[in-house]
Design an enzyme around this catalytic site. Structure first.
Site, PDB file in Angstrom:
ATOM      1  CE  LYS A   1     -32.948  48.168 -14.907  1.00  0.00           C
ATOM      2  NZ  LYS A   1     -33.880  48.277 -16.029  1.00  0.00           N
TER       3      LYS A   1
ATOM      4  CD  GLN B   1     -35.517  50.971 -18.035  1.00  0.00           C
ATOM      5  OE1 GLN B   1     -34.482  50.363 -17.746  1.00  0.00           O
ATOM      6  NE2 GLN B   1     -36.674  50.731 -17.439  1.00  0.00           N
TER       7      GLN B   1
ATOM      8  CG  ASP C   1     -34.576  43.408 -19.930  1.00  0.00           C
ATOM      9  OD1 ASP C   1     -34.344  43.351 -18.711  1.00  0.00           O
ATOM     10  OD2 ASP C   1     -34.677  44.465 -20.565  1.00  0.00           O
TER      11      ASP C   1
END
Ligand code: NDP
Length: 313
Positions: free
Chosen positions: A61, A105, A128
């Site tokens: 990412k 995460q 997200d």
């Protein structure tokens, strides 16, 4: 090569890397415009502990951010961090006007209350798309950051001009991050949607009714030739690193290169769908790796840019 009686043809592989590059090319001028008007879009990535798989995801990412000119800040607290300490980190990013998106995460260590952390992320920084506020927006089909993996799958289907409206979509898996948002997004595209899970009575029969079959279970090779009708579009979301030789040979034994890779590394990445069955019986399919995976990162970048544009306004 073994040939399935109900489908000895070859489906078209949907190329996630190509679509990722396409999406990124479209983001570049938007990123340039943001830099010109204020500053580069920015994302804060919080990686707790040292889970190797999470480290790989976060690294890729951050690498993509750098390639696109998105500023990324990564914080890597110790795995023993408490929920309160992690909340402080999230809160500092919430208050920082130089940060457009916050990504924590998962998975988080057991002592962390994941739900509390998720709720603490400001909805307008929720890259997200997991915050209940944004999930509500998804249910109501209102603009908001969308969960990246299912949003990427919709992008891929559209860019390959695979029609969704009126089709019967069957989703195997009902998680909050893949299965449920996938069902809603397909519904908003006017598919007729069935959601299956571990308590579904006859999974194979449900799957055989699909025009579009999405497998998101985390169970390597769960979906076999028995689940796929000729011509079905098969989307394999699963990312399963397997070490069991018998299972590996059942799934990739037909492919010399992958057998050699397994023998060398004693592990291999496979999806939830038997790859040979998927290739032979489907009309289109997403390979693992190289199908859905790259799109998740592309949509994360897309959400970051969207939030930065909203913050500029
Ligand atoms: P979860 O474990 O959260 O959910 C799995 C779902 O599959 C559950 O709803 C479960 O049902 C269902 N399921 C499990 N076993 C069966 C079975 N035998 N029959 C029918 N349904 C079953 O997984 P995620 O949604 O988080 O992830 C799914 C997969 O997708 C994983 O392999 C993950 O690594 C991968 N993934 C890939 C991404 C990518 O970028 N390519 C991104 C995110 C995930 P129940 O609810 O009844 O327990």
């Amino acid at each position: 090569m073994l040939c399935y009686p109900h489908g000895c043809m070859s489906g078209v592989a949907l190329d996630g890397k190509r679509i990722k590059e396409e999406i990124e090319q479209e983001l570049r001028p938007r990123i340039a415009a943001l830099r010109e008007r204020k500053r580069a879009p920015s994302i804060a990535v919080v990686l707790v502990g040292d889970d190797p798989a999470s480290q790989i995801y976060v690294r890729s990412k951050i690498k993509t951010c750098a390639e696109l000119g998105i500023t990324s800040i990564d914080v890597t607290p110790d795995s023993k961090i408490s929920t309160e300490e992690l909340l402080d980190i999230v809160d500092s990013f919430n208050r920082d006007s130089a940060i457009d998106g916050i990504l924590v995460q998962s998975p988080l260590p057991n002592q962390i209350d994941e739900r509390t952390i998720l709720l603490a992320i400001a909805p307008d920084k929720d890259v997200d798309g997991f915050h209940p506020f944004n999930v509500g927006n998804l249910v109501a089909n209102r603009p908001a950051p969308r969960a990246c993996t299912p949003a990427g799958i919709i992008e891929m289907l559209k860019r390959y001009r695979i029609s969704i409206a009126g089709k019967h979509a069957v989703i195997v898996g009902r998680s909050n991050i893949v299965g449920k948002p996938m069902a809603l997004m397909l519904l908003h595209e006017n598919a007729t949607v069935t959601i299956c899970h571990s308590r579904t009575r006859d999974l194979a029969a449900e799957c055989r009714r699909a025009d579009i079959l999405v497998a998101a279970t985390g169970k390597a090779g769960l979906i076999t030739a028995n689940h796929i009708q000729p011509g079905t579009v098969v989307v394999d979301v699963g990312m399963n690193r397997i070490t069991n030789e018998t299972l590996a040979m059942r799934l990739v034994g037909y492919d010399e290169k992958r057998v050699a890779a397994f023998r060398k590394n004693r592990q291999i990445l496979v999806g939830d769908v038997d790859p040979q069955a998927m290739q032979q019986i489907s009309s289109y399919y997403t390979p693992v790796p190289g199908g859905v995976g790259p799109l998740t990162i592309a949509m994360l970048m897309s959400n970051t840019v969207l939030l930065a544009e909203q913050h500029l306004q």
